[in-house]
Design a protein around this motif. Structure first.
Motif, PDB file in Angstrom:
ATOM      1  N   MET A   1      41.936  22.076 -10.453  1.00 37.59           N
ATOM      2  CA  MET A   1      42.194  20.684 -10.830  1.00 37.59           C
ATOM      3  C   MET A   1      42.529  19.805  -9.629  1.00 37.59           C
ATOM      4  N   PHE A   2      43.001  20.403  -8.546  1.00 36.76           N
ATOM      5  CA  PHE A   2      43.416  19.626  -7.379  1.00 36.76           C
ATOM      6  C   PHE A   2      42.198  19.132  -6.595  1.00 36.76           C
ATOM      7  N   GLU A   3      42.172  17.848  -6.314  1.00 36.44           N
ATOM      8  CA  GLU A   3      41.139  17.293  -5.452  1.00 36.44           C
ATOM      9  C   GLU A   3      41.465  17.598  -3.992  1.00 36.44           C
ATOM     10  N   THR A   4      40.450  17.583  -3.165  1.00 41.58           N
ATOM     11  CA  THR A   4      40.654  17.776  -1.737  1.00 41.58           C
ATOM     12  C   THR A   4      41.611  16.714  -1.198  1.00 41.58           C
ATOM     13  N   GLY A   5      42.631  17.155  -0.483  1.00 37.09           N
ATOM     14  CA  GLY A   5      43.585  16.230   0.107  1.00 37.09           C
ATOM     15  C   GLY A   5      44.794  15.930  -0.749  1.00 37.09           C
ATOM     16  N   ASP A   6      44.882  16.517  -1.939  1.00 42.18           N
ATOM     17  CA  ASP A   6      46.025  16.274  -2.823  1.00 42.18           C
ATOM     18  C   ASP A   6      47.267  16.928  -2.218  1.00 42.18           C
ATOM     19  N   LYS A   7      48.245  16.095  -1.844  1.00 40.94           N
ATOM     20  CA  LYS A   7      49.455  16.602  -1.200  1.00 40.94           C
ATOM     21  C   LYS A   7      50.318  17.445  -2.127  1.00 40.94           C
ATOM     22  N   ARG A   8      50.100  17.326  -3.414  1.00 40.35           N
ATOM     23  CA  ARG A   8      50.899  18.092  -4.366  1.00 40.35           C
ATOM     24  C   ARG A   8      50.517  19.564  -4.410  1.00 40.35           C
ATOM     25  N   LYS A   9      49.331  19.884  -3.931  1.00 40.53           N
ATOM     26  CA  LYS A   9      48.810  21.241  -4.082  1.00 40.53           C
ATOM     27  C   LYS A   9      49.723  22.284  -3.449  1.00 40.53           C
ATOM     28  N   ASP A  10      50.174  22.036  -2.213  1.00 36.28           N
ATOM     29  CA  ASP A  10      50.994  23.026  -1.517  1.00 36.28           C
ATOM     30  C   ASP A  10      52.445  23.012  -1.977  1.00 36.28           C
ATOM     31  N   ILE A  11      52.782  22.105  -2.894  1.00 34.67           N
ATOM     32  CA  ILE A  11      54.114  22.097  -3.500  1.00 34.67           C
ATOM     33  C   ILE A  11      54.086  22.824  -4.836  1.00 34.67           C
ATOM     34  N   VAL A  12      53.041  22.577  -5.605  1.00 34.39           N
ATOM     35  CA  VAL A  12      52.890  23.219  -6.920  1.00 34.39           C
ATOM     36  C   VAL A  12      52.456  24.668  -6.761  1.00 34.39           C
TER      37      VAL A  12
ATOM     38  N   ASN B   1      46.604   4.671 -10.176  1.00 41.97           N
ATOM     39  CA  ASN B   1      46.426   4.707  -8.724  1.00 41.97           C
ATOM     40  C   ASN B   1      47.743   4.755  -7.962  1.00 41.97           C
ATOM     41  N   MET B   2      48.836   4.347  -8.585  1.00 42.57           N
ATOM     42  CA  MET B   2      50.142   4.513  -7.952  1.00 42.57           C
ATOM     43  C   MET B   2      50.481   5.990  -7.812  1.00 42.57           C
ATOM     44  N   ILE B   3      50.155   6.772  -8.814  1.00 36.68           N
ATOM     45  CA  ILE B   3      50.378   8.220  -8.761  1.00 36.68           C
ATOM     46  C   ILE B   3      49.448   8.861  -7.740  1.00 36.68           C
ATOM     47  N   ARG B   4      48.201   8.432  -7.734  1.00 32.29           N
ATOM     48  CA  ARG B   4      47.219   9.004  -6.805  1.00 32.29           C
ATOM     49  C   ARG B   4      47.556   8.645  -5.355  1.00 32.29           C
ATOM     50  N   GLU B   5      48.025   7.436  -5.125  1.00 35.61           N
ATOM     51  CA  GLU B   5      48.378   7.032  -3.766  1.00 35.61           C
ATOM     52  C   GLU B   5      49.463   7.931  -3.197  1.00 35.61           C
ATOM     53  N   ARG B   6      50.499   8.225  -4.006  1.00 36.06           N
ATOM     54  CA  ARG B   6      51.548   9.114  -3.506  1.00 36.06           C
ATOM     55  C   ARG B   6      50.991  10.500  -3.205  1.00 36.06           C
ATOM     56  N   ALA B   7      50.022  10.927  -3.997  1.00 34.32           N
ATOM     57  CA  ALA B   7      49.437  12.251  -3.796  1.00 34.32           C
ATOM     58  C   ALA B   7      48.467  12.289  -2.620  1.00 34.32           C
ATOM     59  N   GLY B   8      48.238  11.121  -1.971  1.00 35.85           N
ATOM     60  CA  GLY B   8      47.322  11.079  -0.836  1.00 35.85           C
ATOM     61  C   GLY B   8      45.870  11.027  -1.244  1.00 35.85           C
ATOM     62  N   LEU B   9      45.607  10.589  -2.472  1.00 36.12           N
ATOM     63  CA  LEU B   9      44.250  10.538  -3.000  1.00 36.12           C
ATOM     64  C   LEU B   9      43.733   9.104  -3.014  1.00 36.12           C
ATOM     65  N   PRO B  10      42.421   8.921  -2.899  1.00 33.23           N
ATOM     66  CA  PRO B  10      41.862   7.561  -2.935  1.00 33.23           C
ATOM     67  C   PRO B  10      42.009   6.943  -4.315  1.00 33.23           C
ATOM     68  N   ALA B  11      42.130   5.632  -4.343  1.00 31.22           N
ATOM     69  CA  ALA B  11      42.233   4.918  -5.618  1.00 31.22           C
ATOM     70  C   ALA B  11      40.935   5.059  -6.394  1.00 31.22           C
ATOM     71  N   LEU B  12      41.048   5.143  -7.703  1.00 28.33           N
ATOM     72  CA  LEU B  12      39.864   5.173  -8.553  1.00 28.33           C
ATOM     73  C   LEU B  12      39.229   3.784  -8.552  1.00 28.33           C
ATOM     74  N   ALA B  13      37.923   3.749  -8.499  1.00 30.73           N
ATOM     75  CA  ALA B  13      37.201   2.486  -8.415  1.00 30.73           C
ATOM     76  C   ALA B  13      37.273   1.715  -9.722  1.00 30.73           C
ATOM     77  N   SER B  14      37.111   0.412  -9.629  1.00 38.40           N
ATOM     78  CA  SER B  14      37.162  -0.440 -10.823  1.00 38.40           C
ATOM     79  C   SER B  14      36.037  -0.144 -11.786  1.00 38.40           C
ATOM     80  N   SER B  15      34.997   0.541 -11.309  1.00 39.59           N
ATOM     81  CA  SER B  15      33.870   0.901 -12.175  1.00 39.59           C
ATOM     82  C   SER B  15      34.141   2.141 -13.021  1.00 39.59           C
ATOM     83  N   THR B  16      35.306   2.768 -12.835  1.00 38.42           N
ATOM     84  CA  THR B  16      35.661   3.964 -13.609  1.00 38.42           C
ATOM     85  C   THR B  16      35.683   3.627 -15.095  1.00 38.42           C
ATOM     86  N   THR B  17      35.061   4.471 -15.907  1.00 43.09           N
ATOM     87  CA  THR B  17      34.963   4.200 -17.339  1.00 43.09           C
ATOM     88  C   THR B  17      36.183   4.700 -18.096  1.00 43.09           C
ATOM     89  N   LYS B  18      36.314   4.248 -19.320  1.00 43.23           N
ATOM     90  CA  LYS B  18      37.412   4.677 -20.176  1.00 43.23           C
ATOM     91  C   LYS B  18      37.411   6.193 -20.338  1.00 43.23           C
TER      92      LYS B  18
END
Length: 498
Positions: free
Chosen positions: A326-337, A406-423
Motif C-alpha cells: 500500500m505504501f507509495e515510493t517515498g512515503d515517510k511513514r513506511k519505515d515507522i509502520v 493532500n495535507m496528510i500526503r504532504e506530511r508523508a512526503g508524497l505528491p499532492a493528488l491532482a485536481s483531475s482525480t476522480t471521486k
C-alpha cells in the motif's frame, strides 16, 4: 424508571471507586478516599467527590484499550495484520457464541456505561458549582458515548439504557436498534460538546475536551453516512485552531520526544511508567506483541541490539503483504509502520523471506518485561482531516476532498493528488490512507465494516491468512454475543450466522 436497590448501589459504587490513577491531579484524592464501603447516597456532596467519581468512569478505558483481545478483534482478520498463531480464532473466523473473540468487551463497556449513568444521575443533583457540574457530566456523557460506540461497532444492536436501574431490569433488556443507539450517542456527544472546555491546565491533561466530543461525533455521523453533519462537525474541530498535524509522523510515537498529549492528539489513553526507577504506575503490553521476537538465549531481537531494552518479544502481530504494497515510493511513514531494522542495524531474520516486522510506531524503548507506559491514541487530528476528505468526496466536492487528503500526503512526503482525480479514485485513496495512517490504532475492522469491505479485505490477504480468507462471510461484520450473556438475559437475540 425504578432506582437501584441499596445493595446494588453499593456494589456498583465499589467497582467505580477502586482508585484510578488516570489523571495526575487526582491521584492523591483517589488514594485518600478509597474505603472498604462507600454508599453513593452519602457521596457526591462536594466537587472533589464528584471529580473522583468521574475519574472512575475513565477506568474502563484501560480494561478495553489495554487488552490484547481488543487489539486482535480490530486488526486481525483484516488486510493490515495477521498472526503467526495459525489457530487464532479471530483471524480464522472460527469464533462463535462460546468463543466470541472479543474478550470481555461486552462486560467492560457495559460496566463503564453503568458507572457513567451513576455519575450523570448523582452529579446532576450534587450541591456543587454549576460549571464543574456541567463539565463532569459532560465527561461522563462522552465516555458513555465512546463505550456505546465500541459496543455498537462490534455487536451492532445492543441494550440501551441511560438511567440507574436495578440489576434485574438490566438483565432483561432487549437489544435496541443500531439507529437508536447512534441517536443516543449523538445526543450524549452533542450535550458534552456544549459544556466541555477546549483544554485543561497541565495538571488535568488527559481529560475529555470539546474537541474530543466533536471528533467522535463527526465519526459517528460518518459511520451513519450522514455526510453533511460529519463535514460540519469535523470543521468545528479544524476551525477551533486547537489542533494541528505533527510535522513528522515519527514524532507521534517516539516516547523520547515528549510525544504524549501533543498538538495532534485529541484524546488518548494515559499510561505512566518511570524507567529510571522502574516504577509501573499504569502500563500495557503492546510492545511485546509487535516488536520482533527476542532471539533465544540472547538480548537481541531478530539479530538486532536495542541497547538497554529488555522486553518479552512475542511478535504476535505481523504486517500483511497487502499492507506493505500500500505504501507509495517515498512515503515517510513506511519505515515507522514497518520494521526493517533499528538505527544502523538491519534485522537478520524476518517473519517470512522479504517480509518486515511491525516498526517503531509500536515500540517503546523505555519498556521493560511486558510493561510499557506509552499512551495509546483514540482520536487524533489526522483522523479529522481524513473524515473531512471522505465526507467532501461523498458530497461530490472533489477540490474540498483533495484539500484535506493532500495535507496528510504532504506530511508523508508524497505528491499532492491532482485536481483531475476522480471521486472513485479518491475513495480508493481514502481506503489506503486510513489503512496506513491508523494501523494498530483500533480502526481498521470498523472502517472495513462501514464500507462493506470486510470480506473483500480478508480474502485479499489469503497469502498470509488462508484459513480466514476461506471462511470469512458477510455475517462476520458483527461478532457474536457470548452465550453466557444470552443465558443471563434470554431477551437478547443472537446475531445472524452464529
Amino acid at each position: 424508571m425504578k432506582r437501584t436497590s441499596k445493595l446494588y448501589k453499593i456494589g456498583a459504587f465499589l467497582a467505580l471507586l477502586v482508585g484510578s490513577p488516570y489523571l495526575t491531579s487526582c491521584e492523591k484524592s483517589l488514594d485518600e478516599e478509597a474505603k472498604t464501603f462507600i454508599n453513593p447516597d452519602d457521596f457526591f456532596s462536594n466537587e472533589t467527590q464528584c471529580i473522583q467519581a468521574v475519574n472512575g468512569v475513565y477506568e474502563t478505558l484501560y480494561d478495553i484499550y489495554s487488552s490484547p483481545d481488543y487489539w486482535r478483534m480490530v486488526d486481525l482478520g483484516t488486510d493490515v495484520a495477521y498472526s503467526k498463531d495459525v489457530n487464532s480464532s479471530v483471524q480464522n473466523y472460527e469464533y462463535g457464541s462460546g468463543n466470541t473473540g472479543t474478550g470481555n468487551l461486552w462486560l467492560n463497556a457495559f460496566a463503564g456505561i453503568k458507572n457513567s449513568n451513576l455519575v450523570i444521575s448523582r452529579v446532576s443533583k450534587a450541591p456543587i458549582d454549576g460549571a464543574i457540574k456541567d463539565r463532569v457530566i459532560g465527561e461522563a456523557k462522552f465516555l458513555r458515548a465512546l463505550y456505546y460506540f465500541n459496543l455498537s461497532n462490534t455487536f451492532g444492536a445492543v441494550p440501551l439504557w441511560t438511567d440507574e436501574i436495578v440489576i434485574e431490569s438490566i438483565s432483561s433488556l432487549e437489544r435496541s436498534s443500531l439507529e437508536d443507539v447512534r441517536k443516543q450517542i449523538v445526543k450524549d456527544l452533542s450535550e458534552a460538546e456544549g459544556v466541555l472546555p477546549l483544554s485543561y491546565p497541565s495538571s488535568d491533561v488527559g481529560r475529555v475536551t470539546k474537541g474530543a466530543a466533536q471528533t467522535l461525533l463527526a465519526k459517528v455521523y460518518l459511520y451513519a453516512k450522514d455526510w453533511k453533519n460529519a463535514k460540519a462537525t469535523a470543521e468545528k474541530v479544524v476551525n477551533s485552531g486547537t489542533y494541528s498535524l505533527m510535522s513528522d509522523y515519527s514524532q507521534l510515537f517516539d516516547v523520547n520526544t515528549g510525544f504524549k498529549n501533543n498538538q495532534e492528539s485529541i484524546f488518548e489513553v494515559q499510561y505512566l511508567r518511570e524507567p529510571t526507577s522502574n516504577k509501573n504506575t499504569r502500563t500495557h503490553s503492546m510492545i511485546s506483541y509487535y516488536i520482533p521476537q527476542r532471539d533465544a538465549g540472547k538480548s537481541t531481537y531478530a539479530g538486532v541490539d536495542f541497547g538497554k531494552l529488555v522486553v518479552d518479544g512475542w511478535s504476535v502481530f505481523l504486517p500483511t503483504a497487502k499492507l506493505v504494497t500500500m505504501f507509495e515510493t517515498g512515503d515517510k511513514r513506511k519505515d515507522i509502520v514497518l520494521g526493517y531494522g533499528f538505527k544502523d542495524q538491519k534485522f537478520t531474520s524476518f517473519p517470512k523471506p522479504g517480509y518486515p516486522w511491525f516498526g517503531s510506531k509500536f515500540w517503546d524503548l523505555n519498556a521493560r518485561g511486558q510493561a510499557s507506559g506509552k499512551d495509546l491514541y483514540v482520536l487524533r487530528y489526522a483522523d479529522v482531516l481524513l473524515m473531512l476528505s471522505e465526507a467532501e468526496n461523498e458530497l461530490d466536492n472533489i477540490s474540498g476532498s483533495l484539500k484535506w487528503m493532500n495535507m496528510i500526503r504532504e506530511r508523508a512526503g508524497l505528491p499532492a493528488l491532482a485536481s483531475s482525480t476522480t471521486k472513485a479514485e479518491i475513495t480508493e485513496k481514502i481506503f489506503t490512507e486510513r489503512a496506513i495512517e491508523f494501523v494498530g490504532e483500533f480502526q481498521r475492522r470498523f472502517d472495513l465494516n462501514r464500507w462493506g469491505k470486510l470480506v473483500e479485505a480478508a480474502k485479499s490477504v489469503a497469502v498470509d491468512n488462508p484459513i480466514g480468507a476461506a471462511k470469512v462471510r458477510p455475517y462476520h461484520q458483527y461478532y457474536p454475543i457470548s452465550q453466557d450473556e444470552i443465558i443471563k438475559n434470554p431477551n437478547l437475540k443472537q446475531n445472524d450466522g452464529y
